[in-house]
Every structure is written in structure tokens, then in C-alpha cells.
Design an enzyme around this catalytic site. Structure first.
Site, mmCIF file in Angstrom:
data_model
loop_
_atom_site.group_PDB
_atom_site.id
_atom_site.type_symbol
_atom_site.label_atom_id
_atom_site.label_comp_id
_atom_site.label_asym_id
_atom_site.label_seq_id
_atom_site.Cartn_x
_atom_site.Cartn_y
_atom_site.Cartn_z
ATOM 1 N N LYS A 22 0.881 -1.322 0.114
ATOM 2 C CA LYS A 22 -0.061 -0.087 0.187
ATOM 3 C C LYS A 22 0.881 1.286 0.006
ATOM 4 O O LYS A 22 0.740 2.030 -0.651
ATOM 5 C CB LYS A 22 -0.749 0.021 1.252
ATOM 6 C CG LYS A 22 -1.547 1.287 1.566
ATOM 7 C CD LYS A 22 -2.568 1.259 2.634
ATOM 8 C CE LYS A 22 -1.811 1.282 4.046
ATOM 9 N NZ LYS A 22 -1.436 2.976 4.392
ATOM 10 N N ASN A 23 1.790 1.235 0.935
ATOM 11 C CA ASN A 23 2.459 2.481 1.054
ATOM 12 C C ASN A 23 3.465 2.813 -0.100
ATOM 13 O O ASN A 23 4.024 3.967 -0.003
ATOM 14 C CB ASN A 23 3.186 2.474 2.433
ATOM 15 C CG ASN A 23 2.218 2.390 3.657
ATOM 16 O OD1 ASN A 23 1.005 3.106 3.313
ATOM 17 N ND2 ASN A 23 2.436 2.363 4.769
ATOM 18 N N CYS A 117 -4.900 8.245 9.300
ATOM 19 C CA CYS A 117 -5.477 7.628 10.486
ATOM 20 C C CYS A 117 -5.072 8.521 11.476
ATOM 21 O O CYS A 117 -3.950 8.756 11.670
ATOM 22 C CB CYS A 117 -4.496 6.294 10.564
ATOM 23 S SG CYS A 117 -5.195 4.839 9.477
ATOM 24 N N ARG A 122 1.126 14.000 12.919
ATOM 25 C CA ARG A 122 1.438 13.836 11.699
ATOM 26 C C ARG A 122 1.603 15.216 10.907
ATOM 27 O O ARG A 122 1.103 15.535 9.969
ATOM 28 C CB ARG A 122 0.535 13.105 10.977
ATOM 29 C CG ARG A 122 0.016 11.690 11.615
ATOM 30 C CD ARG A 122 -0.765 10.646 11.146
ATOM 31 N NE ARG A 122 -0.002 9.910 10.214
ATOM 32 C CZ ARG A 122 -0.247 8.947 9.506
ATOM 33 N NH1 ARG A 122 -1.549 8.523 9.435
ATOM 34 N NH2 ARG A 122 0.271 8.285 8.448
ATOM 35 N N ILE A 124 3.667 17.852 8.745
ATOM 36 C CA ILE A 124 4.514 17.780 7.423
ATOM 37 C C ILE A 124 5.555 18.981 7.341
ATOM 38 O O ILE A 124 6.099 19.181 6.059
ATOM 39 C CB ILE A 124 3.462 17.790 6.336
ATOM 40 C CG1 ILE A 124 3.078 19.295 5.855
ATOM 41 C CG2 ILE A 124 2.713 16.657 6.000
ATOM 42 C CD1 ILE A 124 2.053 19.329 4.677
ATOM 43 N N GLN A 126 8.717 18.589 7.592
ATOM 44 C CA GLN A 126 10.163 18.204 7.042
ATOM 45 C C GLN A 126 9.882 18.040 5.408
ATOM 46 O O GLN A 126 10.631 18.127 4.573
ATOM 47 C CB GLN A 126 10.470 16.710 7.496
ATOM 48 C CG GLN A 126 10.775 16.739 9.049
ATOM 49 C CD GLN A 126 12.070 17.604 9.273
ATOM 50 O OE1 GLN A 126 13.152 17.401 8.742
ATOM 51 N NE2 GLN A 126 11.800 18.739 10.136
ATOM 52 N N ASP A 309 3.653 0.101 12.179
ATOM 53 C CA ASP A 309 2.538 -0.569 11.581
ATOM 54 C C ASP A 309 2.139 -1.907 11.887
ATOM 55 O O ASP A 309 0.811 -2.370 11.828
ATOM 56 C CB ASP A 309 2.569 -0.513 10.134
ATOM 57 C CG ASP A 309 2.710 0.760 9.631
ATOM 58 O OD1 ASP A 309 3.117 0.991 8.246
ATOM 59 O OD2 ASP A 309 2.450 1.818 10.244
ATOM 60 N N ARG A 401 -9.443 0.284 3.885
ATOM 61 C CA ARG A 401 -8.452 1.261 3.249
ATOM 62 C C ARG A 401 -6.884 0.497 3.066
ATOM 63 O O ARG A 401 -6.336 1.061 1.896
ATOM 64 C CB ARG A 401 -8.032 2.384 4.294
ATOM 65 C CG ARG A 401 -9.270 3.175 4.448
ATOM 66 C CD ARG A 401 -8.921 4.660 5.249
ATOM 67 N NE ARG A 401 -7.573 4.922 4.743
ATOM 68 C CZ ARG A 401 -7.092 6.026 5.599
ATOM 69 N NH1 ARG A 401 -7.511 6.526 6.889
ATOM 70 N NH2 ARG A 401 -5.795 6.498 5.064
#
Ligand code: EPZ
Length: 421
Positions: A22-23, A117, A122, A124, A126, A309, A401
Site C-alpha cells: 500500500k505505502n 489515520c 502527523r 509535514i 520536513q 505498523d 483502506r
């Protein structure tokens, strides 16, 4: 809203095949924007996040055709809009890759601040640091990240955190920048290597992916290509944990064993048996356990450490292991949302900040459970399969998902699970 009814107490047995990662998929699909020519991407997982990402690209003018056998034909030449501010962006963390891809191709991108999620803040910062280092102006206005650059120029960037998303996003923008970009303290996850391989197939020059220093020599033009995504290490790891947790014996096909070293080692520490093999076509891992597993300590770390994960699915297994386990979640500040559900099933888990103390109990009992995020969903399904009695698992759209055909694959291994509603 759909939900699962699961009757626990069944050992998982048999063989299951892992889908595409997925990632990796969620980065490679937007990366196709950079070449502006038709690409064919194979072995994509048939999951909601991939369908949403594909829909986002078609909304801005790309031609896309995604078939249920995991093949996506994408022609980004018709993209006529760099503003991706649709509601569906809010559910998809990986929508931030559209920033790097659109900025790299058009010098301009406007994308709603990414959702995803609920496992922590989380930020951003960076990603933005990297875009600014390449010469872009970046601002956040009314929840929209706006990035613009007359010209992107290669630069040396030192990431404060080995962020997967930031590493990939900077790679995307740098692939079309003038000159050389060096990313120091880069993330080393297998999907980073997969994205780099895809970029190189399009004619980019990305070297060092998989190490903490990545060197990108920007190209004026890239071309279309055909590419197949790597297998999903998290889906493989989830089935490995489920096999051990239910006292089963499962062969997980279509894996890259090296990507699973951390989870294989940890499962063997609990007393499960993990064997790797090759059936002449595919690599597989075989996981079995026939006795009560032992407690172990877990500390989540960037690859090749134990993956964050799989922390949640592993905690389900540890909830009935003999002894006490310490689980330290170093990557995200709120990744224990599954603990409430496990304790409702009779687990004995206490949480303090980013550490959970799991005191193994003899049995779990079925209960009514609410999924709060993708991997919490996997954890609660594993716990329900381990438990005595019936469980109802709600909000399973989170699971849809990131796990393709989840209940079908589990049924194929002997689980008693049905989707209703
Ligand atoms: C990716 O998320 C994955 N998602 C996550 O998988 C995975 O858990 C994570 O990498 C770590 O491996 C996708 O690829 C779509 P990070 P990402 O940037 O990119 C902080 C799943 O279940 N950070 O490596 O968001 C951040 O808050 C999902 O499949 C900053 O502070 O992860 C976190 O604490 C969940 N600033 C840590 O770094 C930034 O600019 C790691 O985040 C970026 C990140």
C-alpha cells in the site's frame, strides 16, 4: 456501515498470497505525474486508498483505468489542474505526495492539508523544509498547502526525522529539479527503494535509496514505463502474527523475506516457528505455533527495526502470551487506540504515554468492538479470532483502506468471519 461478525477459537491453516505494498503504491501512482506520459503500474493492492488516490488524479485531468486484478493504466498528459482540494483528500495521508509530484512537473501545487489515520499529529514540516530547500515558496492558507517555484534547484537537505513521507516527497520534486539533491538522514523503508526504482524506470537518476543518504540528479524530461509494486510487508506481517496468535500453521506467499526480518525474529522470540522458503516461483514464509506463546518486549523503530505498523497487531498476540510484555511506540504519539478494545475482551493492558504494559491473560472473550484506525482494525480482528465466543467489529471501512479482500483471505485460512451491513 459494514461490520464483521467473528466467531473465535479457530486455528488459521493453509496458504495466503500477499498483495502489493500500500505505502509504495500510494507514492508511485502520483509519481507517474512527473513523466507526463502513459504508465502501467502492476501488482497494486485492490484497496480503498489506492482507489481514492487514482480518483484524485482523474479529478485533475489524468486518464486512469484501474482493474480489479491490480493493474492501473495512467496517462497524466491531460492534467489541467494543480489544485487538489477535494474532500476526499482529508481521508488520505498519502495525498501529500501530490505536492512533490505536481511541484516537480509544473512548479506549482495546492493540496489540502493531509488527513489519514488518527495516530498522532502527523505534521509535514520536513516535507516543507525539503521543498523550500529546492527553491519553492510554501505557505499554508485555510488548510491548503500551496507550493510554487519558478525553478527547482538541487540542494543538500538534512532531515530532522527519518520521515518516510518527507523522504519520498523530496525525491519526487528533486527528480525534475536542476542539478543534484542530497537527502541526509533519509528513511530506509522498502517502499522508498520501490519509489526510487520506479523513478529510475522513468529515466530519473536516484541513487542510495535504502540507505540514509539518497542522491538525486534531476532530469529535464522523464518518460513513461511499466512497473510492478513490491509485496506488502505489513500485510505479510499481519498474517504472520495472526497465524501465530491463533496457534495455526500458515504459508504466506509472494513475500520478500528480508523485509520481514524484524517481525520474523520477534515471533520466534515468542516461541512461534518461522521458516522461509521458495516454491520455485515465489518466496514464502511459514508461521506456526502449537503452544502458549511467551511475552516479549517491542520497541518500534524506523526500518529495519520493528515496524510501527505491526505494533498494534502484535499487541493482540501478546495479550494472551505467558508473562508481561513492554511495548514502546516511538514513531507516533497516539498509536494505542486498540488497547481499549483489547481490554474490553479481557486483556490486561495499561498505557502510560508511549509505553504499554501487557500482562498476558489466559483467554480473551468476544465483545462488540469499534475500529479507530487501519492497524487497530487488524489488531482487533486478530484478537476476535483468538477469543472465545462471538465478536462484532464495527467501522471496518478503516480496514478496507489498507487490506485487500481481508475477510476473504482470512476465511480461506479457516477463520469464521462474515461481513454484514
Ligand atoms: C508512512 O507514514 C506510512 N504511511 C505509515 O503507515 C507508517 O506508519 C509511517 O510511514 C512510518 O513507517 C504511508 O506511507 C502512506 P513518517 P508517514 O513521515 O510518512 C513525524 C499505515 O498503517 N514527522 O515516517 O506519515 C511523524 O509525526 C500507515 O500503513 C514529522 O514530525 O510517516 C511521525 O511521528 C500509518 N514531520 C514520524 O515523523 C514530518 O514532516 C514518522 O512519520 C513528517 C513526519
Amino acid at each position: 456501515m459494514s461490520y464483521y461478525i467473528i466467531n473465535g477459537g479457530h486455528r488459521l491453516e493453509g496458504a495466503v498470497s500477499v498483495g502489493g505494498a500500500k505505502n509504495a503504491a500510494l507514492a508511485i501512482i502520483p509519481a507517474a505525474i512527473l513523466c507526463g506520459e502513459p504508465c502501467v503500474i502492476e501488482n497494486l493492492p485492490y484497496i480503498d486508498d489506492v482507489r481514492v488516490m487514482t480518483e484524485l488524479l482523474s479529478q485533475i485531468g489524468a486518464k486512469t483505468e484501474f482493474s480489479s486484478n491490480g493493474v492501473l493504466c495512467i496517462d497524466p498528459s491531460g492534467i489541467n489542474n494543480v489544485c487538489v482540494t477535494f474532500d476526499m483528500v482529508n481521508s488520505l495521508r498519502a495525498s501529500y505526495y501530490l505536492l512533490g509530484a505536481l511541484l516537480g512537473r509544473y512548479g506549482h501545487a495546492e493540496v489540502s492539508f493531509p488527513g489519514g489515520c488518527p495516530i498522532g499529529q502527523r505534521p509535514i514540516d520536513q516535507h516543507i523544509k525539503g521543498f523550500k530547500a529546492l527553491g519553492a515558496e510554501v505557505e499554508i492558507e485555510n488548510g491548503i498547502v500551496k507550493a510554487k517555484a519558478d525553478k527547482l534547484v538541487g540542494s543538500e537537505i538534512y532531515l530532522d526525522i527519518a520521515s518516510v513521507g518527507a523522504t519520498i516527497n523530496i525525491m519526487l520534486a528533486a527528480a525534475r529539479a536542476d542539478g543534484i539533491t542530497i537527502i541526509n538522514n533519509a528513511a530506509k523503508e522498502p517502499y522508498i527503494v520501490d519509489v526510487a526504482n520506479f523513478l529510475n524506470m522513468m529515466g530519473a537518476s536516484v541513487k542510495g535509496a535504502g540507505t540514509d543518504i539518497i542522491r538525486i540528479n534531476g532530469r529535464k524530461q522523464l518518460h513513461g514505463c511499466n512497473y510492478a509494486i513490491i509485496p506488502d510487508q505489513m500485510e505479510a506481517g499481519t498474517f504472520m502474527i495472526a497465524a501465530a496468535a491463533t496457534g495455526g500453521d500458515v504459508i504466506i506467499n509472494n513475500v520478500i523475506p528480508a523485509h520481514l526480518d524484524a517481525i520474523s525474529a520477534k515471533l520466534m522470540e515468542t516461541g512461534a516457528t518461522v521458516r522461509e522458503g521458495n516454491d520455485g516461483r515465489d518466496f514464502y514464509v511459514r508461521v506456526s505455533s502449537s503452544r502458549r506463546l511467551r511475552s516479549v518486549n517491542i520497541k518500534t523503530l524506523p526500518y529495519p527495526g520493528f515496524p510501527t505498523d505491526l505494533q498494534q497487531p502484535m499487541m493482540a498476540l501478546l495479550s494472551t502470551a505467558e508473562g508481561t510484555s513492554l511495548v514502546m511506540e516511538t514513531m507516533f504519539e497516539e498509536r494505542f487506540n486498540h488497547v481499549n478494545g483489547l481490554n474490553r475482551m479481557g486483556a490486561n493492558i495499561s498505557v502510560s504515554s508511549r509505553t504499554a504494559l501487557v500482562q498476558g491473560v489466559k483467554r480473551l472473550m468476544g465483545a462488540q468492538l469499534q475500529v479507530t484506525d487501519l492497524r487497530a482494525g487488524a489488531a482487533l480482528v486478530i484478537a476476535a479470532m483468538m477469543a472465545d465466543g462471538k465478536s462484532k467489529v464495527e467501522n471496518i471501512h478503516y480496514i478496507d483502506r489498507g487490506y485487500e479482500h481481508f475477510e476473504h483471505k482470512l476465511c480461506g485460512l479457516g477463520a469464521d468471519i462474515v461481513r454484514l451491513g
